[in-house]
Design an enzyme around this catalytic site. Structure first.
Site, PDB file in Angstrom:
ATOM      1  N   TYR A 125      -1.302  -1.394  10.931  1.00  0.00           N
ATOM      2  CA  TYR A 125      -1.526  -1.637   9.507  1.00  0.00           C
ATOM      3  C   TYR A 125      -0.440  -0.993   8.656  1.00  0.00           C
ATOM      4  O   TYR A 125       0.157  -1.637   7.786  1.00  0.00           O
ATOM      5  CB  TYR A 125      -2.897  -1.098   9.095  1.00  0.00           C
ATOM      6  CG  TYR A 125      -3.148  -1.186   7.611  1.00  0.00           C
ATOM      7  CD1 TYR A 125      -3.510  -2.401   7.023  1.00  0.00           C
ATOM      8  CD2 TYR A 125      -3.018  -0.070   6.794  1.00  0.00           C
ATOM      9  CE1 TYR A 125      -3.734  -2.484   5.653  1.00  0.00           C
ATOM     10  CE2 TYR A 125      -3.238  -0.151   5.426  1.00  0.00           C
ATOM     11  CZ  TYR A 125      -3.597  -1.357   4.864  1.00  0.00           C
ATOM     12  OH  TYR A 125      -3.807  -1.432   3.500  1.00  0.00           O
TER      13      TYR A 125
ATOM     14  N   SER B  13       0.865  -1.181   0.000  1.00  0.00           N
ATOM     15  CA  SER B  13       0.000   0.000   0.000  1.00  0.00           C
ATOM     16  C   SER B  13       0.897   1.225   0.000  1.00  0.00           C
ATOM     17  O   SER B  13       2.077   1.144   0.369  1.00  0.00           O
ATOM     18  CB  SER B  13      -0.874  -0.009   1.258  1.00  0.00           C
ATOM     19  OG  SER B  13      -1.469   1.248   1.492  1.00  0.00           O
TER      20      SER B  13
END
Length: 265
Positions: free
Chosen positions: A158, A145
């Site tokens: 995360y 990401s």
């Protein structure tokens, strides 16, 4: 019927029942690759498998596994070895996140997240890359990401897990040069998917009212980059600019900016 040149090659995709994982599987199916679809959502996999087999004339095997369980990678690998199925391309797409102050978020959820986002990816890669090197051919696509490029207040675990995936992928890509095995890491920005609802991100400044890339667009960028043996791909000009900014700007400033984007409106 699609081109048959890839019909003997097999691709394993984790998190294949929806979102980017599903779209990646579709691109492979369209180009004639056989598939192994892995997801904890056992309800959707048979329907997807039937659809791909009917449309593209390929073989599709489904495996229902929860990658937050530590034994799952070994169980997947063992099952395929017992059936003499060779994996030519590994797509580590499965992952999830949560939102909130680290002091308040649920530890059990975060430990499961680390198991899926970090440990399972590392474990599956270790198991399959040895066979790939031995065979002199293979491709690995890890889905990270743009979160990988900066610290992420309100999604601390995360963001850190995605930073691991980026670093890990770049390192082993270097190690595998000359072996016939390539590693690509896909780093999308915010993407249209159920992710934002499940993590509680839907009402944050980053997401609410924003036009996001579709999962199909992200998957297409990842697919073509994998085929060209690119190491790092950040889809979208805006995402590329933000990723570069995060690299050069003071880290404390970056953390403050990310915090403001992650806060609920």
């Amino acid at each position: 019927m699609n081109p048959t040149k890839n019909i003997q090659q097999t691709v394993l995709v984790t998190g294949a029942a929806s979102g980017i994982g599903y779209e990646l599987a579709y691109f492979f199916a369209h180009d004639g690759y056989n598939l192994i679809l892995v997801d904890k959502n056992g309800a959707e996999l048979p329907r997807i498998a039937d659809d791909f087999q009917l449309k593209f004339g390929i073989k599709v095997k489904t495996i229902v596994k929860d990658l937050s369980i530590s034994t799952s990678p070994t169980e997947i690998f063992t099952e395929l070895q017992q059936e003499s199925i060779r994996v030519d391309i590994l797509v580590n797409n499965a992952g999830f996140g949560n939102h909130g102050l680290f002091a308040n978020t649920d530890l059990t959820t975060e430990l499961k997240m680390l198991q899926v986002n970090i440990v399972a990816i590392t474990h599956l890669t270790k198991l399959f890359v040895r066979e790939m090197v031995k065979n002199g051919y293979g491709k690995i696509l890890n889905v990270a990401s743009t979160a990988a490029f900066q610290p992420g207040p309100l999604m601390a675990v995360y963001f850190a897990s995605k930073a691991y995936i980026l670093s890990f992928s770049e390192a082993i890509a270097n190690e595998l040069e000359g072996t016939g095995v390539s590693v690509t890491v896909l780093c999308p920005g915010p993407t249209e998917s159920p992710f934002h609802q499940t993590t509680g991100m839907a009402d944050t400044s980053l997401v609410k009212g924003k036009k996001m890339m579709t999962a199909k667009t992200v998957a297409e960028a990842g697919y073509h980059s994998l085929m060209r043996n690119k190491t790092v791909i950040v889809p979208g000009l805006k995402n590329k600019i933000l990723a570069e900014f995060a690299r050069v700007a003071p880290r404390k400033l970056v953390a403050k900016i990310v915090r403001s984007m992650q806060e609920v409106r």
